[in-house]
Design a protein around this motif. Structure first.
Motif, PDB file in Angstrom:
ATOM      1  N   ALA A 131       5.807  -1.578  -4.793  1.00 35.91           N
ATOM      2  CA  ALA A 131       5.786  -2.497  -3.648  1.00 35.91           C
ATOM      3  C   ALA A 131       7.193  -2.696  -3.091  1.00 35.91           C
ATOM      4  CB  ALA A 131       5.178  -3.835  -4.072  1.00 35.91           C
ATOM      5  N   VAL A 132       8.184  -2.811  -3.999  1.00 39.82           N
ATOM      6  CA  VAL A 132       9.566  -3.008  -3.549  1.00 39.82           C
ATOM      7  C   VAL A 132      10.047  -1.755  -2.822  1.00 39.82           C
ATOM      8  CG1 VAL A 132      11.939  -3.340  -4.330  1.00 39.82           C
ATOM      9  CG2 VAL A 132      10.097  -4.696  -5.339  1.00 39.82           C
ATOM     10  N   VAL A 133       9.768  -0.604  -3.405  1.00 37.17           N
ATOM     11  CA  VAL A 133      10.148   0.652  -2.750  1.00 37.17           C
ATOM     12  C   VAL A 133       9.453   0.749  -1.389  1.00 37.17           C
ATOM     13  CG1 VAL A 133       9.901   3.158  -2.865  1.00 37.17           C
ATOM     14  CG2 VAL A 133      10.682   1.897  -4.868  1.00 37.17           C
ATOM     15  N   GLY A 134       8.186   0.381  -1.356  1.00 42.35           N
ATOM     16  CA  GLY A 134       7.441   0.407  -0.092  1.00 42.35           C
ATOM     17  C   GLY A 134       8.095  -0.482   0.954  1.00 42.35           C
ATOM     18  N   ALA A 135       8.511  -1.685   0.525  1.00 43.21           N
ATOM     19  CA  ALA A 135       9.151  -2.609   1.456  1.00 43.21           C
ATOM     20  C   ALA A 135      10.448  -2.013   1.979  1.00 43.21           C
ATOM     21  CB  ALA A 135       9.418  -3.942   0.763  1.00 43.21           C
ATOM     22  N   PHE A 136      11.204  -1.349   1.085  1.00 42.67           N
ATOM     23  CA  PHE A 136      12.467  -0.776   1.537  1.00 42.67           C
ATOM     24  C   PHE A 136      12.257   0.466   2.398  1.00 42.67           C
ATOM     25  CE2 PHE A 136      14.629  -3.460  -1.657  1.00 42.67           C
ATOM     26  CZ  PHE A 136      15.555  -4.013  -0.787  1.00 42.67           C
ATOM     27  N   GLN A 180       6.912   1.396  16.151  1.00 46.00           N
ATOM     28  CA  GLN A 180       5.601   0.956  15.645  1.00 46.00           C
ATOM     29  C   GLN A 180       4.729   2.154  15.306  1.00 46.00           C
ATOM     30  OE1 GLN A 180       4.274  -2.180  15.412  1.00 46.00           O
ATOM     31  NE2 GLN A 180       5.453  -3.526  16.750  1.00 46.00           N
ATOM     32  N   VAL A 181       4.731   3.129  16.225  1.00 43.19           N
ATOM     33  CA  VAL A 181       3.898   4.314  16.022  1.00 43.19           C
ATOM     34  C   VAL A 181       4.328   5.023  14.740  1.00 43.19           C
ATOM     35  CG1 VAL A 181       3.332   6.594  16.921  1.00 43.19           C
ATOM     36  CG2 VAL A 181       3.420   4.632  18.475  1.00 43.19           C
ATOM     37  N   PHE A 217       0.824  -1.217   0.000  1.00 45.10           N
ATOM     38  CA  PHE A 217       0.000   0.000   0.000  1.00 45.10           C
ATOM     39  C   PHE A 217       0.854   1.261   0.000  1.00 45.10           C
ATOM     40  CE2 PHE A 217      -3.562  -2.710   1.767  1.00 45.10           C
ATOM     41  CZ  PHE A 217      -4.219  -2.725   0.557  1.00 45.10           C
ATOM     42  N   ILE A 218       1.980   1.235   0.727  1.00 45.53           N
ATOM     43  CA  ILE A 218       2.878   2.394   0.677  1.00 45.53           C
ATOM     44  C   ILE A 218       3.332   2.601  -0.758  1.00 45.53           C
ATOM     45  CG2 ILE A 218       5.181   3.219   1.324  1.00 45.53           C
ATOM     46  CD1 ILE A 218       4.750   2.033   4.063  1.00 45.53           C
ATOM     47  N   LEU A 271       2.241   5.635  11.217  1.00 45.19           N
ATOM     48  CA  LEU A 271       1.951   6.960  10.683  1.00 45.19           C
ATOM     49  C   LEU A 271       2.478   7.106   9.257  1.00 45.19           C
ATOM     50  CD1 LEU A 271       2.634   9.190  13.823  1.00 45.19           C
ATOM     51  CD2 LEU A 271       0.434   8.531  12.828  1.00 45.19           C
ATOM     52  N   VAL A 272       3.631   6.483   8.967  1.00 53.08           N
ATOM     53  CA  VAL A 272       4.170   6.561   7.610  1.00 53.08           C
ATOM     54  C   VAL A 272       3.227   5.877   6.630  1.00 53.08           C
ATOM     55  CG1 VAL A 272       6.001   5.697   6.104  1.00 53.08           C
ATOM     56  CG2 VAL A 272       6.584   6.852   8.235  1.00 53.08           C
ATOM     57  N   LEU A 273       2.700   4.724   7.031  1.00 57.96           N
ATOM     58  CA  LEU A 273       1.737   4.029   6.167  1.00 57.96           C
ATOM     59  C   LEU A 273       0.544   4.935   5.876  1.00 57.96           C
ATOM     60  CD1 LEU A 273       0.453   1.556   4.801  1.00 57.96           C
ATOM     61  CD2 LEU A 273      -0.377   0.849   7.031  1.00 57.96           C
ATOM     62  N   LEU A 274       0.016   5.519   6.938  1.00 60.07           N
ATOM     63  CA  LEU A 274      -1.154   6.393   6.776  1.00 60.07           C
ATOM     64  C   LEU A 274      -0.809   7.575   5.868  1.00 60.07           C
ATOM     65  CD1 LEU A 274      -4.066   6.911   7.661  1.00 60.07           C
ATOM     66  CD2 LEU A 274      -3.162   8.265   9.540  1.00 60.07           C
ATOM     67  N   ALA A 275       0.357   8.194   6.119  1.00 58.19           N
ATOM     68  CA  ALA A 275       0.754   9.366   5.343  1.00 58.19           C
ATOM     69  C   ALA A 275       0.904   9.007   3.869  1.00 58.19           C
ATOM     70  CB  ALA A 275       2.062   9.935   5.892  1.00 58.19           C
ATOM     71  N   ALA A 276       1.503   7.838   3.599  1.00 60.49           N
ATOM     72  CA  ALA A 276       1.729   7.449   2.209  1.00 60.49           C
ATOM     73  C   ALA A 276       0.405   7.302   1.478  1.00 60.49           C
ATOM     74  CB  ALA A 276       2.506   6.136   2.160  1.00 60.49           C
ATOM     75  N   VAL A 277      -0.567   6.685   2.138  1.00 62.77           N
ATOM     76  CA  VAL A 277      -1.845   6.466   1.478  1.00 62.77           C
ATOM     77  C   VAL A 277      -2.604   7.784   1.326  1.00 62.77           C
ATOM     78  CG1 VAL A 277      -4.040   5.262   1.613  1.00 62.77           C
ATOM     79  CG2 VAL A 277      -1.943   4.083   2.237  1.00 62.77           C
ATOM     80  N   ILE A 278      -2.501   8.658   2.348  1.00 68.53           N
ATOM     81  CA  ILE A 278      -3.143   9.974   2.237  1.00 68.53           C
ATOM     82  C   ILE A 278      -2.539  10.739   1.064  1.00 68.53           C
ATOM     83  CG2 ILE A 278      -3.383  12.243   3.349  1.00 68.53           C
ATOM     84  CD1 ILE A 278      -3.597  10.737   6.020  1.00 68.53           C
ATOM     85  N   PHE A 279      -1.218  10.686   0.947  1.00 67.44           N
ATOM     86  CA  PHE A 279      -0.525  11.336  -0.161  1.00 67.44           C
ATOM     87  C   PHE A 279      -1.069  10.849  -1.498  1.00 67.44           C
ATOM     88  CE2 PHE A 279       2.984  10.998  -3.250  1.00 67.44           C
ATOM     89  CZ  PHE A 279       3.316  12.326  -3.387  1.00 67.44           C
ATOM     90  N   ASP A 280      -1.256   9.540  -1.591  1.00 67.78           N
ATOM     91  CA  ASP A 280      -1.782   8.929  -2.803  1.00 67.78           C
ATOM     92  C   ASP A 280      -3.182   9.418  -3.131  1.00 67.78           C
ATOM     93  OD1 ASP A 280      -0.062   7.323  -4.086  1.00 67.78           O
ATOM     94  OD2 ASP A 280      -1.241   5.505  -3.774  1.00 67.78           O
ATOM     95  N   VAL A 281      -4.031   9.381  -2.117  1.00 67.60           N
ATOM     96  CA  VAL A 281      -5.422   9.772  -2.318  1.00 67.60           C
ATOM     97  C   VAL A 281      -5.500  11.253  -2.679  1.00 67.60           C
ATOM     98  CG1 VAL A 281      -7.632  10.068  -1.151  1.00 67.60           C
ATOM     99  CG2 VAL A 281      -6.327   7.980  -0.818  1.00 67.60           C
TER     100      VAL A 281
END
Lengths: 517, 397
Positions: free
Chosen positions: B350-355, B375-376, B334-335, B380-390
């Motif tokens: 996906a590879v970039v996201g994994a790295f 963890q926190v 998702f990132i 937040l990075v996951l959330l930010a990445a998806v918000i950026f996308d949307v």
């Protein structure tokens, strides 16, 4: 008399586009005011300005409602004043009941809890008003589109509506449902409710509208009084030119028989004992455009989809020959290989991948044609997409444009491109001009004629009888899942088709309810 | 479209594609700076690849599953199960490691196929099927291992994960005047960079013969130049340590193969079509059920491979192996810009996201940031990445 609604000098610009340019609209109390124009003419934008979707300040010009300046910040403000819009795409929750939908967001409560007896009582009264004979507890997904439309109207009535705006209410409706709806509008008029009717169906407008405003390219072109309204004039003002003939001329060159279907029987996919298609027989010749007329629920789409690789129904039987050979069409790939193509009536849900480009949609049904050894040749694929864009006249800045951004007519051209690239012998076009404006319709008709001219066979399914009469060399009339009549171009007329349908309706009384919407 | 369009405009139009790559570079620079250069030290870089290999490998399969409109929550448990199976067969039963590897890969594929069968042909929501799989195979792992850790593995099995490609060209180091320098690593890096440039030039030439070049020339040169330099630089760094880890080779081959499948093959395109609009895909003659089934079987296969690599890396199979891996894998996809509803996503993403996840894990660990904060921040990075996308998507409409 003072207009109930006056919109003066409305100008709305989006980055790079002037969607509305100094538009003026005046609606008198108690009238049915028709708003017409091609797709993209600015009708929806104007209604969004009116309802506050585009809040006051985001546009120029002023709105007077009941003589008072109106500065709506959102839909809530306009609804509070009694301006209710019913959108083309219905906004009902399919899994909730009629009553729950009608009072959604506006629930009748007592001490914070929903007062169900009162909710059902009021729903019952509203349903009576719109002439819908259903229980308030019935679920929306158990109703046909026509009845759902009535629920939307009942919902509007629950909000003490003064100005009712209907955005293409009959686009998805069958003739008889449309008639019910239009009668309802006339009834509301008698009760003093003002309506604005946005529609592409000119015959409906000339039937019910008191006055009419034509928009073209974001500007008001003309207004007409009831006495002046004629279809020819409306079309002239809409497209800005005379359209002497709504259907392009074609000199049919009809060859040998291409497709025959014999004794086609299909049962319902969920209810295996319900037969939907019964012994349907049909043939199409090379270069021929064959129409299928019928009411909603007659089984036209079901017939077409079951034929197209058994995409609908179960326990399918019957014989099909294509190009003189007996063919088995057990699945869609087989049907495509045999030379059949089906252009669906619902291009957004079944025809296109909206989030994908024109390019990828074009090649989707024939990826073999742009690949070798399972590897896609990106350049060849692009060439194909560009070629079809040119041949079909798809208006788009690039083939990499997502199809969701295209107008209905251009979307339909992409679907046609997809199927033409499979090089079909016979194309089944299911409502190919639904929701498409007059100019684009003409283009689609021209494409259909070209296809026939290339020696392909075309089956045209349409709910618009003038379209069938204007385009087809032969028309089958379908009723309750079988063909009940066949008319040549010369024999066919709207009256004749309705006659055949009506006599079939009455001759099979035991099925009388099965075919209703 | 002419070739004259400006670099800025092109980049803006392709923001979704390059945004995450730029984010990865920015994160790497940030941690390189914060850790006083530890991040890019050869030993750490090698570690970074070893630590993230199994996530990257599973992200490849997960991308296909997510693009087809589904999800696989069971991969963490499958990693545990196949690792456990390998340990039981090798350590307890003394099977041949090579045979065991084949058996474990087959088991993974079979598990994936079994789940895919219910999803594709019975239309059971994949969330539920694989949630069940997650529980079932975690339990099965516990049962298989009797709740104990089993190990260690013989040397040859460990090579899967901790081995390095032997240096066939040791004399290269003398050119640089370095004693410890893995020649083959550097040469392969240079060859890879050259190959990428060669392919890019060829593709551009072919597109030009069709008159279909959109990418501005300066952008084309810049992009491929940076990629080539980055690859050569990384291979140089790796060469000064122990050379190329075996697992890096496996990962690289798989990444290239899956990029090819998703970008250029009929099968790949059809998977995107299914996720984009399954009904339309079906009516276009695409066998949607079979492809969904296969994408799950493929996911199982890759999870099996990841299980082997992870077990080999720890040199022991534990009942807890692979716990919550599915979340890292799904987050990576998702990132990388995939859409929850299917039809959108890319292997590179996906590879970039994994790295991105991997570098953050690694960098924060070096900095001594506690697991709680890690963890926190990752969440937040996951959330930010998806918000950026949307946000990007809504702007382009």
């Amino acid at each position: 008399m003072v207009p109930i609604l006056e919109m003066r000098g409305i100008t709305k610009t989006f980055p790079g586009v002037k969607a509305l340019d100094n538009v003026t609209l005046a609606v008198m109390p108690g009238e049915i005011h028709a708003l017409v124009g091609e797709n993209g003419a600015g009708k929806s934008t104007l209604m969004k300005v009116l309802s506050g979707v585009y809040p006051h300040g985001s546009y120029d010009g002023e709105i007077l409602f009941e003589g008072q300046p109106a500065r709506f910040q959102g839909i809530h403000d306009s609804e509070a004043k009694g301006i209710i819009i019913i959108h083309q795409e219905l906004a009902l929750v399919p899994l909730l009941s009629i009553a729950e939908n009608i009072f959604l967001g506006n629930e009748i409560t007592r001490h914070g809890m929903i007062d169900w007896p009162e909710t059902f009582r009021r729903t019952g009264a509203l349903l009576k008003k719109v002439g819908l004979n259903e229980a308030p507890q019935a679920r929306i997904d158990s109703l046909g589109v026509g009845k759902q439309q009535l629920v939307e109207i009942a919902k509007a009535l629950s909000k003490k509506v003064k100005l009712l705006i209907l955005d293409e209410p009959t686009a998805a409706l069958q003739e008889n449902d449309s008639a019910t709806l239009l009668n309802l509008l006339l009834e509301f008029k008698a009760q003093g409710i003002t309506s604005i009717l946005i529609s592409h169906k000119l015959n409906e407008i000339s039937r019910v509208a008191d006055r009419l405003t034509v928009l073209r390219d974001g500007a008001t072109v003309s207004g007409m009084e009831r006495s002046d309204i004629t279809e020819a004039r409306i079309i002239h003002d809409m497209v800005g030119r005379d359209m002497a003939n709504r259907y392009p001329h074609r000199a049919p060159e009809i060859g040998e028989t291409l497709l025959t279907v014999n004794d086609w029987c299909v049962f319902h996919p969920v209810h295996p004992d319900r037969q939907v298609i019964t012994n349907a027989c049909l043939s199409v010749k090379r270069g021929e455009v064959v129409g299928i007329a019928g009411l909603m629920g007659a089984g036209r789409t079901e017939f077409a989809m079951s034929l197209f690789g058994r995409s609908w129904g179960q326990k399918i039987s019957g014989a099909v020959t294509l190009g003189g050979k007996q063919v088995e069409l057990m699945n869609v790939p087989q049907a495509i290989r045999a030379g059949l193509a089906y252009v669906t009536e619902d291009r957004k849900a079944l025809g296109l991948i909206l989030d994908e480009s024109i390019l990828r949609n074009t090649s989707m049904a024939n990826l073999q044609g742009v690949s070798s050894g399972g590897v896609i040749d990106a350049n060849r694929e692009r060439k194909v997409a560009e070629d079809y864009r040119e041949v079909l006249g798809t208006r788009t800045p690039s083939v990499f444009q997502k199809t969701v951004n295209l107008s209905g007519g251009n979307q339909q051209k992409v679907v046609l491109a997809k199927w033409l690239f499979t090089d079909p012998q016979v194309l089944i076009l299911d409502e190919p001009t639904r929701g498409i404006d007059v100019g684009a319709k003409f283009e689609i008709y021209s494409i259909v004629n070209q296809l026939a001219g290339q020696g392909r066979g075309v089956i045209l399914i349409s709910s618009e009888m003038p379209e069938l009469l204007g385009m087809c060399d032969r028309i089958y009339v379908m009723n309750k899942g079988t063909f009940v009549g066949e008319l040549t171009k010369e024999e066919a007329s709207q009256e004749r088709i309705m006659e055949i349908i009506m006599s079939a309706e009455t001759s099979w009384p035991e099925h009388a309810k099965a075919g209703s919407v | 479209m002419s070739g004259k369009s400006s670099v800025g405009a092109y980049l803006k139009n392709n923001m979704r594609q390059y945004g995450m790559l730029l984010a990865l570079v920015a994160i790497m620079i940030f941690f390189q700076f914060m850790t006083d250069g530890t991040l890019m030290k050869p030993v750490n870089l090698t570690n970074l690849f070893l630590q993230n290999s199994y996530i990257v490998i599973m992200a490849l399969g997960m991308l296909l599953v997510i693009v087809s409109g589904h999800i696989d929550l069971s991969v963490g448990s499958v990693v545990g199960f196949t690792g456990g199976l390998a340990a039981v067969l090798i350590v307890n039963q003394h099977w041949n490691p090579l045979l065991v590897a084949v058996v474990c890969l087959g088991t993974g594929a079979l598990i994936g196929a079994a789940q895919g069968y219910w999803v594709a042909y019975w239309r059971i929501p994949s969330f539920i099927v694989t949630l069940a799989g997650m529980l079932v195979f975690r339990g099965a792992t516990l049962w298989l291992l009797n709740g104990q850790s089993v190990g260690p593995f013989p040397k040859e099995f460990q090579l899967i994960s901790t081995g390095f490609v032997p240096d066939l060209l040791p004399f290269i180091g003398t050119v640089f005047g370095m004693k410890q320098f893995n020649g083959i690593a550097f040469v392969l890096g240079v060859a890879l960079a050259g190959g990428i440039i060669g392919l890019a030039v060829r593709a551009r030439k072919r597109a030009a013969t069709y008159g279909m070049v959109d990418e501005p020339f300066s952008f084309f040169v810049g992009k491929n130049g940076i990629i080539a330099v980055a690859i050569i630089y990384i291979s140089f760094l790796l060469a000064t340590y122990r050379g190329l880890p075996n697992v890096l080779i496996t990962m690289a081959i798989l990444i290239v193969a899956y990029m090819f499948v998703t970008n250029s093959t009929v099968v790949g395109r059809r998977i995107y079509a299914i996720g984009g609009n399954e009904k339309a895909a079906k009516l276009s003659g695409i066998n949607t059920n079979r492809l969904v089934f296969l994408s799950f079987a493929n996911m199982g296969l890759l999870a099996g491979l990841a299980g082997l690599i992870f077990a080999a890396r720890l040199n022991t199979a534990t009942p807890k192996a692979g716990v919550s891996f599915e979340l890292d894998v799904i987050a990576a996809v998702f990132i990388g810009g995939a859409s929850m509803s299917g039809g959108v996503g890319s292997i590179v993403g996906a590879v970039v996201g994994a790295f991105i996840m991997g570098v953050m894990n690694n960098g924060m660990s070096i900095l001594g940031i506690g697991i709680d904060y890690q963890q926190v921040i990752k969440g937040l990075v996951l959330l930010a990445a998806v918000i950026f996308d949307v946000y990007n998507k809504s702007k382009s409409h």
